[in-house]
Scaffold this motif. Sequence first.
Motif, PDB file in Angstrom:
ATOM      1  N   LEU A   1      44.182  -1.317 -57.465  1.00  0.00           N
ATOM      2  CA  LEU A   1      44.134   0.190 -57.197  1.00  0.00           C
ATOM      3  C   LEU A   1      42.668   0.267 -56.588  1.00  0.00           C
ATOM      4  N   LYS A   2      41.722  -0.286 -57.409  1.00  0.00           N
ATOM      5  CA  LYS A   2      40.363  -0.109 -57.090  1.00  0.00           C
ATOM      6  C   LYS A   2      39.859  -0.514 -55.634  1.00  0.00           C
ATOM      7  N   SER A   3      40.453  -1.759 -55.424  1.00  0.00           N
ATOM      8  CA  SER A   3      40.330  -2.463 -54.064  1.00  0.00           C
ATOM      9  C   SER A   3      40.881  -1.558 -52.942  1.00  0.00           C
ATOM     10  N   ARG A   4      42.325  -0.971 -53.320  1.00  0.00           N
ATOM     11  CA  ARG A   4      43.098  -0.120 -52.381  1.00  0.00           C
ATOM     12  C   ARG A   4      42.347   0.906 -52.035  1.00  0.00           C
ATOM     13  N   LEU A   5      41.833   1.542 -53.008  1.00  0.00           N
ATOM     14  CA  LEU A   5      41.105   2.889 -52.813  1.00  0.00           C
ATOM     15  C   LEU A   5      39.695   2.748 -51.774  1.00  0.00           C
ATOM     16  N   LEU A   6      38.998   1.622 -52.042  1.00  0.00           N
ATOM     17  CA  LEU A   6      37.894   1.307 -51.088  1.00  0.00           C
ATOM     18  C   LEU A   6      38.320   0.931 -49.673  1.00  0.00           C
ATOM     19  N   GLU A   7      39.300   0.226 -49.755  1.00  0.00           N
ATOM     20  CA  GLU A   7      39.891  -0.068 -48.330  1.00  0.00           C
ATOM     21  C   GLU A   7      40.331   1.128 -47.520  1.00  0.00           C
ATOM     22  N   GLU A   8      41.079   2.180 -48.388  1.00  0.00           N
ATOM     23  CA  GLU A   8      41.601   3.287 -47.676  1.00  0.00           C
ATOM     24  C   GLU A   8      40.351   3.971 -47.388  1.00  0.00           C
ATOM     25  N   GLU A   9      39.206   4.115 -47.938  1.00  0.00           N
ATOM     26  CA  GLU A   9      38.174   5.062 -47.536  1.00  0.00           C
ATOM     27  C   GLU A   9      37.348   4.383 -46.358  1.00  0.00           C
ATOM     28  N   ALA A  10      37.371   2.891 -46.332  1.00  0.00           N
ATOM     29  CA  ALA A  10      36.864   2.239 -45.215  1.00  0.00           C
ATOM     30  C   ALA A  10      37.532   2.335 -43.917  1.00  0.00           C
ATOM     31  N   LEU A  11      38.824   2.343 -44.044  1.00  0.00           N
ATOM     32  CA  LEU A  11      39.785   2.744 -42.748  1.00  0.00           C
ATOM     33  C   LEU A  11      39.642   4.188 -42.227  1.00  0.00           C
ATOM     34  N   ARG A  12      39.427   4.890 -43.323  1.00  0.00           N
ATOM     35  CA  ARG A  12      39.147   6.321 -42.671  1.00  0.00           C
ATOM     36  C   ARG A  12      37.862   6.349 -42.102  1.00  0.00           C
ATOM     37  N   ARG A  13      36.974   5.734 -42.120  1.00  0.00           N
ATOM     38  CA  ARG A  13      35.614   5.602 -41.699  1.00  0.00           C
ATOM     39  C   ARG A  13      35.539   4.910 -40.444  1.00  0.00           C
TER      40      ARG A  13
END
Length: 344
Positions: A24-36
């Motif tokens: 989950l922690k990794s996915r949350l960071l990845e999702e924010e990176a993609l959003r940016r």
Amino acid sequence: MTQEQPTLTRSEQKQAELEEREGLKSRLLEEEALRRGHQTRRLTYDTAIITINSQDCLFKDMNGPLSSAANMEICDNKHVARSLLKANGLTVPASTYVRLTEKDKIEDFAQEIGFPVVIKPNNLARGEGVFTHIDSVDSLHTHLEKLSKLIKDETEKILIEKQFIGDDFRFFVVDGEVLATTKRARSNVTGDGIHTVLKLIEAKNKLRLENRDLKNFLIPTDPAKLGRLFRQGKTLDSVLDDGEYIEVRDESNIASGGDGIDFHETVHPTFKEIAVQAIQSVPGLHYGGVDVIAEDITVEPTEDNHVVTEVEFSPGPLSMFPWEGPPRDMAGPILDFYEKTLNS
């Protein structure tokens, strides 16, 4: 014809569940990176490459290239981390570090600092093997046996510490700023005058299943895990009065079925300074979690009303999925830090 999926063994199922949860922690960071608009490449369930300012950065969970293995080792070693906190002038519990086999030393130290005491492994997480409210020599030896069975190596050292009575709080710090302050409330239910404690737990667990993080950490219904409930003269069949609040477990972490309650706007500002100082006590640590037990987090800290217990290298996304209060982002500030640092 649809090919049947292989049946997983129990251990394989547990590993699959663990990977889903830990990712989950990794996915949350990845999702924010993609959003940016950053490019990302998933490697494993908890690792990904994120391209920031034309640099490929490898992240494990939310820890990136500026989070060293040495930082992780120090934070995971509760005894060493605590020695750094104490050397930096922070208030920590009275404790000692001793082998499981040294029962006489453990007993002598417990009597020296006075009961109740806490015993815990030096490097396990999520409250595993932490035994609290040990209030006598007999209880101490009983729980040492339990810990021995868990660790399975009596040459291992454990921490024994004076128990500080208060509430458990987690601070999330990035680059010298506290971005979230969350109370880690013990597993609890509130009565309605109609339903049993068991039914109240089941109803609350249904709500926890709707939370992206809490769904993995339900309140147990195994009586062996609900010691606090029974010490208060209640059972799973008890019917609580309408509005009656009761804590059912001693553990105060979310993995034990606890609740995250936002205190960021009401915490005394000096506690935030303490949290920043705790992170800075570990050389080279730029962000992480800080655990504090306090009698009242809204009043000015003194040497007698709080203790700093741990620094967390890879804190869970507690502030992002609170039980009470607004969600506070973790992934965004970490990416802010790397975008700024890698651009300088």
